[in-house]
Scaffold this motif. Structure first.
Motif, PDB file in Angstrom:
ATOM      1  N   ALA A   2     -36.000  50.141  78.596  1.00  0.00           N
ATOM      2  CA  ALA A   2     -35.557  51.530  78.616  1.00  0.00           C
ATOM      3  C   ALA A   2     -36.213  52.272  79.773  1.00  0.00           C
ATOM      4  O   ALA A   2     -37.338  51.993  80.166  1.00  0.00           O
ATOM      5  CB  ALA A   2     -35.920  52.208  77.289  1.00  0.00           C
ATOM      6  N   GLU A   3     -35.471  53.228  80.350  1.00  0.00           N
ATOM      7  CA  GLU A   3     -36.005  53.999  81.467  1.00  0.00           C
ATOM      8  C   GLU A   3     -37.163  54.889  81.028  1.00  0.00           C
ATOM      9  O   GLU A   3     -38.062  55.175  81.804  1.00  0.00           O
ATOM     10  CB  GLU A   3     -34.896  54.837  82.100  1.00  0.00           C
ATOM     11  N   THR A   4     -37.131  55.353  79.790  1.00  0.00           N
ATOM     12  CA  THR A   4     -38.220  56.175  79.266  1.00  0.00           C
ATOM     13  C   THR A   4     -38.861  55.454  78.087  1.00  0.00           C
ATOM     14  O   THR A   4     -38.181  54.794  77.300  1.00  0.00           O
ATOM     15  CB  THR A   4     -37.713  57.544  78.805  1.00  0.00           C
ATOM     16  N   TYR A   5     -40.142  55.564  78.009  1.00  0.00           N
ATOM     17  CA  TYR A   5     -40.921  54.901  76.950  1.00  0.00           C
ATOM     18  C   TYR A   5     -41.996  55.882  76.530  1.00  0.00           C
ATOM     19  O   TYR A   5     -42.709  56.423  77.381  1.00  0.00           O
ATOM     20  CB  TYR A   5     -41.543  53.612  77.507  1.00  0.00           C
ATOM     21  N   PRO A   6     -42.121  56.141  75.236  1.00  0.00           N
ATOM     22  CA  PRO A   6     -43.023  57.227  74.802  1.00  0.00           C
ATOM     23  C   PRO A   6     -44.502  56.890  74.838  1.00  0.00           C
ATOM     24  O   PRO A   6     -45.318  57.720  74.442  1.00  0.00           O
ATOM     25  CB  PRO A   6     -42.554  57.484  73.366  1.00  0.00           C
ATOM     26  N   ARG A   7     -44.875  55.702  75.304  1.00  0.00           N
ATOM     27  CA  ARG A   7     -46.279  55.300  75.340  1.00  0.00           C
ATOM     28  C   ARG A   7     -46.732  55.128  76.785  1.00  0.00           C
ATOM     29  O   ARG A   7     -45.973  54.674  77.637  1.00  0.00           O
ATOM     30  CB  ARG A   7     -46.469  53.981  74.587  1.00  0.00           C
ATOM     31  N   ASP A   8     -48.004  55.473  77.045  1.00  0.00           N
ATOM     32  CA  ASP A   8     -48.603  55.286  78.364  1.00  0.00           C
ATOM     33  C   ASP A   8     -49.463  54.037  78.315  1.00  0.00           C
ATOM     34  O   ASP A   8     -50.556  54.049  77.744  1.00  0.00           O
ATOM     35  CB  ASP A   8     -49.435  56.504  78.749  1.00  0.00           C
TER      36      ASP A   8
END
Length: 303
Positions: A2-8
């Motif tokens: 996915a282009e965005t991922y909620p974890r760093d």
């Protein structure tokens, strides 16, 4: 992917920022007392079952619809005896403390709160109740935050500036950022330095907490069977950070509970660790709010 991922998953990477702790300290050490006794699960508080976590029984199966008197008495030990043993140790050694105070628990022991305030300890918010917030509706959790601030302001004389829930929901950190009055959240185990996040457009400083250098391992598995392994683990963690701190200073949090490490068979291990830390120079013993204010000054949010 996915282009965005909620974890760093990257964080500071190979070259974290230099903390520039006061006194050119190699490590900032934060001792944290989680004060929860009198706010845990019990039908006396309108809960459906008794408490199950962090007792001498390990994981005690909750009793539905009835009190679990032995478990209740273990929590009572923390406020009646364990707190005062920790208070004596830390005030005699001149160690600044962050108390993660559950507001309902603080309200039940005004004498202990008075001593916290007089000692100059920080009282950070540990929620209104010592219960699991996972799945809690957002409006209820928001009300708990409001009640915790109101209660602590009334019983301690000032509002909390730090927040650590532990048994958090997916909304907790965002709601803390939206409330606007908290300087930092400690609901993270992701680093060894503070870092900034943005929630709903609001920057919030995160101070890493600990689940490994934590006396809850006296009551969980894998854990510590007696005081000596706790001391050895905490000492080794400190020594590693101190050595690395000659180039990359870090912070170290130590998590404590009155009803656990406040037992006579464990307090000696904690005392030895305090003495070990204090035997080193270039160590900054600090409360969470001190670390947060320092970081905000030296590494302000620049997003």
């Amino acid at each position: 992917m996915a282009e965005t991922y909620p974890r760093d998953m990257v964080g500071y990477g190979r070259t974290p920022p230099h903390a520039a702790w006061p006194g050119d300290a190699r490590v900032a050490v934060q001792f944290v007392i989680n004060y929860e006794e009198g706010a845990e699960n019990t039908i006396l508080h309108g809960d459906p079952a008794s408490e199950s976590l962090l007792t001498e029984f390990g994981f005690a199966m909750p009793r539905e619809g009835e009190r679990y008197l032995p478990v209740e008495s273990m929590y009572e030990y923390g406020s009646r005896v364990g707190f005062w043993r920790l208070h004596r140790l830390f005030t005699e050694r001149g160690v600044p403390i962050t108390v993660n105070g559950v507001s309902m628990a603080l309200e039940r022991n005004p004498g202990a709160v008075k001593e916290m305030v007089e000692a100059g300890w920080e009282i950070s918010c540990h929620g209104y109740r010592w219960i699991d917030h996972h799945g809690m509706p957002e409006d209820i959790e928001r009300e708990h935050i409001r009640m915790s601030i109101e209660t602590q302001t009334r019983v301690a004389g000032s509002r909390p500036l730090g927040h650590f829930l532990g048994r958090r929901s997916e909304n907790t950190v965002r709601l803390i950022a939206e409330e606007g009055g908290f300087v930092y959240s400690q609901d993270t185990y992701a680093d060894e330095l503070p870092y900034w996040v943005v929630e709903s457009g609001n920057p919030l400083l995160m101070l890493p907490y600990t689940a490994d250098v934590n006396d809850h391992r006296f009551a969980t598995a894998p854990g510590f069977d007696w005081g000596e392994p706790f001391f050895a683990y905490a000492r080794d963690a400190f020594d590693a950070l101190y050595e690395e701190g000659s180039e990359t200073p870090r912070m170290m949090a130590i998590g404590l509970h009155c009803r656990l490490v406040g037992r006579p068979g464990r307090i000696g291990a904690l005392k030895r660790f305090v003495e070990h830390v204090q035997s080193h120079d270039r160590v900054w013993l600090a409360r969470g709010i001190d670390i947060a204010n320092h970081w905000r000054e030296q590494h302000p949010f620049n997003g």
